[in-house]
Design an enzyme around this catalytic site. Structure first.
Site, PDB file in Angstrom:
ATOM      1  N   TYR A 165      -0.613  -6.402 -16.483  1.00  0.00           N
ATOM      2  CA  TYR A 165      -1.492  -5.907 -15.422  1.00  0.00           C
ATOM      3  C   TYR A 165      -0.680  -4.960 -14.549  1.00  0.00           C
ATOM      4  O   TYR A 165       0.433  -5.291 -14.129  1.00  0.00           O
ATOM      5  CB  TYR A 165      -2.010  -7.078 -14.589  1.00  0.00           C
ATOM      6  CG  TYR A 165      -2.855  -6.687 -13.395  1.00  0.00           C
ATOM      7  CD1 TYR A 165      -4.151  -6.193 -13.568  1.00  0.00           C
ATOM      8  CD2 TYR A 165      -2.370  -6.825 -12.097  1.00  0.00           C
ATOM      9  CE1 TYR A 165      -4.933  -5.856 -12.469  1.00  0.00           C
ATOM     10  CE2 TYR A 165      -3.146  -6.490 -10.996  1.00  0.00           C
ATOM     11  CZ  TYR A 165      -4.431  -6.004 -11.188  1.00  0.00           C
ATOM     12  OH  TYR A 165      -5.206  -5.666 -10.106  1.00  0.00           O
ATOM     13  N   ASP A 171       7.308  -1.821 -14.933  1.00  0.00           N
ATOM     14  CA  ASP A 171       6.534  -2.191 -13.751  1.00  0.00           C
ATOM     15  C   ASP A 171       7.185  -3.443 -13.168  1.00  0.00           C
ATOM     16  O   ASP A 171       6.976  -4.557 -13.678  1.00  0.00           O
ATOM     17  CB  ASP A 171       5.075  -2.441 -14.150  1.00  0.00           C
ATOM     18  CG  ASP A 171       4.228  -2.886 -12.975  1.00  0.00           C
ATOM     19  OD1 ASP A 171       4.794  -3.191 -11.898  1.00  0.00           O
ATOM     20  OD2 ASP A 171       2.990  -2.939 -13.122  1.00  0.00           O
ATOM     21  N   LYS A 209       5.196  -5.172  -3.313  1.00  0.00           N
ATOM     22  CA  LYS A 209       5.326  -6.550  -2.825  1.00  0.00           C
ATOM     23  C   LYS A 209       6.542  -6.755  -1.907  1.00  0.00           C
ATOM     24  O   LYS A 209       6.461  -6.477  -0.733  1.00  0.00           O
ATOM     25  CB  LYS A 209       5.334  -7.521  -4.007  1.00  0.00           C
ATOM     26  CG  LYS A 209       4.025  -7.380  -4.841  1.00  0.00           C
ATOM     27  CD  LYS A 209       3.679  -8.604  -5.602  1.00  0.00           C
ATOM     28  CE  LYS A 209       2.517  -8.391  -6.561  1.00  0.00           C
ATOM     29  NZ  LYS A 209       1.234  -8.803  -6.083  1.00  0.00           N
TER      30      LYS A 209
HETATM   31  N1  HOZ Z   1      -0.596  -8.720  -8.567  1.00  0.00           N
HETATM   32  C1  HOZ Z   1      -1.363  -9.787  -7.974  1.00  0.00           C
HETATM   33  C2  HOZ Z   1      -1.931 -10.624  -9.027  1.00  0.00           C
HETATM   34  N2  HOZ Z   1      -1.009 -11.060  -9.943  1.00  0.00           N
HETATM   35  C3  HOZ Z   1      -2.371  -9.246  -7.056  1.00  0.00           C
HETATM   36  C4  HOZ Z   1      -3.220 -10.257  -6.427  1.00  0.00           C
HETATM   37  C5  HOZ Z   1      -4.616  -9.764  -6.314  1.00  0.00           C
HETATM   38  O1  HOZ Z   1      -5.126  -9.212  -7.299  1.00  0.00           O
HETATM   39  O2  HOZ Z   1      -5.177  -9.967  -5.252  1.00  0.00           O
END
Ligand code: HOZ
Length: 426
Positions: free
Chosen positions: A142, A237, A265
């Protein structure tokens, strides 16, 4: 009705699904989300004054726990001088110096406002630099909600059953080649099938949005070699793993050097931020030096920079990673021991302060194996933990995070809680 229930009812009238990011909605675990009114250290307090030990850590940023006094002080100090300037500011320079010092592959870096912006910009840069259109991603990885990357995606998209989002033009999807993670042969075949057409490979080097998957030995180096041989850009990433699994991220742990890296983050210290960086030769293709356009009104925002600088210095100048590694190993071991004792098939991948549980009797090495695990057992496990005051991510496909603020007491309590919860869901 509890205060959280009442807030959720009001939210649902005005905000789609009552949430501003879908994975918060508890859809895959059932029930309604709680609303948080404050957070401090390893603990969050919900609108009904329930205190929970937090293993979500705002989905990764809170590596120093919530409301860390050093970060709060840095934000307060920056706030005295204003909130946004729209001109370059001194904090941006210090942030760039820190990132270049700490992340092995980064020679130049540009700040953005989220991880999604970072990955979107990095693939545009790779395409502009190589003058090629196709990109390779891996199923289950993702990279935020970027059109070209929301194909076989993990995180909330997978949790809600939409790994291929609606709204992505077919012509965009055609340029994205999706391959299985941990299969180097599939990558070789793609380069053979599309000679001189692949601009980049983008991956989470430790995929952490479909649980937590570790690379096979030599796999990341093989991707490095294949990109070099075929003139493609290798993008790590590290939005989740950057400054999380070590000061230099996965690339430092594994000794593999990507061309570009995306970050987010932790580098915002809890405020919204993202960044992408890498080889100067590639980064210098960005406007105003080069032809690849990328911009942002709030990029390099002084408050976010001040918070992020404080967070990174705390990591650089302490034994944080040693402590985090120890806490991660302790909780993973507690889960494994309890599962073995009660005869429950369970996998607990863990690296540094990241871990997850798969209800499976086989180690999980890719998306297919992750989705084949018994995800239905996750919901009762999640709720048993929550009832006992331990908050895990509300999805079988998300990764748990530990902060330096957890300390021994919180970890000991959490070990007891997850063990008791496992016994009840067996
Ligand atoms: N990268 C986060 C999920 N693994 C983001 C959290 C979200 O989508 O709110």
């Amino acid at each position: 009705m509890t205060a959280s229930q009442s807030l959720f009812e009001r939210a649902k009238q005005l905000i789609p699904g009552g949430v501003n990011s879908p994975v918060r909605a508890f859809r895959s675990v059932g029930g309604a989300p709680f609303f948080t009114k404050k957070a401090s250290g390893a603990t969050i307090t919900d609108a009904d004054d329930r205190e929970l030990i937090d293993f979500v850590c705002t989905w990764g940023p809170a590596i120093h726990g919530h409301d860390n006094p050093v970060i709060r002080e840095a934000i307060a100090h920056a706030l005295e001088n204003g909130t946004s300037f729209g001109t370059p500011n001194p904090y941006e320079v210090e942030m760039a110096e820190l990132i270049v010092e700490m992340v092995p592959s980064v020679e130049k870096v540009r700040m953005v406002n989220s991880g999604t912006e970072a990955t979107m910009s990095a693939i545009r840069l790779a395409r502009g630099y190589t003058r090629r259109d196709k990109i390779v991603k891996f199923s289950g990885c993702y990279h935020g909600h970027v059109d070209s990357l929301l194909i076989k995606a993990g995180s909330g998209a997978l949790t809600l059953g939409n790994p291929d989002s609606a709204g992505i033009p077919g012509s965009f999807a055609e340029e994205t080649i999706v391959l299985p993670y941990n299969d180097a042969t599939a990558v070789e075949e793609a380069f053979a099938k599309y000679p001189e057409q692949i601009a980049c490979i983008i991956l989470e080097p430790y995929p952490a949005n479909v649980g937590l998957i570790m690379p096979r030995s030599g796999y990341l180096q093989k991707l490095r070699d294949l990109c070099a041989q075929n003139g493609a850009v290798l993008i790590f990433d590290e939005v989740m793993t950057g400054f999380r699994v070590s000061a230099g991220g996965v690339q430092e742990r594994e000794g593999v050097t990507p061309d570009l890296t995306t970050l987010g983050k932790i580098i915002g210290g809890g405020l919204p931020v993202g960044a992408f960086g890498g080889k100067a030769e590639i980064m210098d293709q960005l406007a105003p030096l080069g032809p690849v356009y990328q911009a942002g009104t709030l990029s390099g925002n002084p408050l976010a920079m001040a918070a992020g600088i404080a967070a990174l210095k705390l990591l650089r100048d302490s034994d944080a990673y040693t402590r985090l590694e120890k806490m991660g190993a302790q909780i993973a071991e507690a889960l494994r021991v309890k599962a073995a004792e009660i005869g429950l098939p369970l996998q607990v991948p863990q690296v540094a302060s990241m871990f997850c549980v798969y209800f499976s009797d086989m180690p999980v090495t890719n998306f297919e194996e992750a989705t084949a695990s018994d995800t239905a057992s996750f919901a009762p496990f999640f709720h048993k933990c929550l009832e006992r005051g331990v908050y895990l991510p509300p999805s079988a496909y998300e990764t748990c995070f530990i902060s330096t603020a957890h300390e021994q007491g919180a970890i000991d309590r959490a070990c007891e809680t997850v063990s008791a919860a496992l016994e009840e869901v067996r």
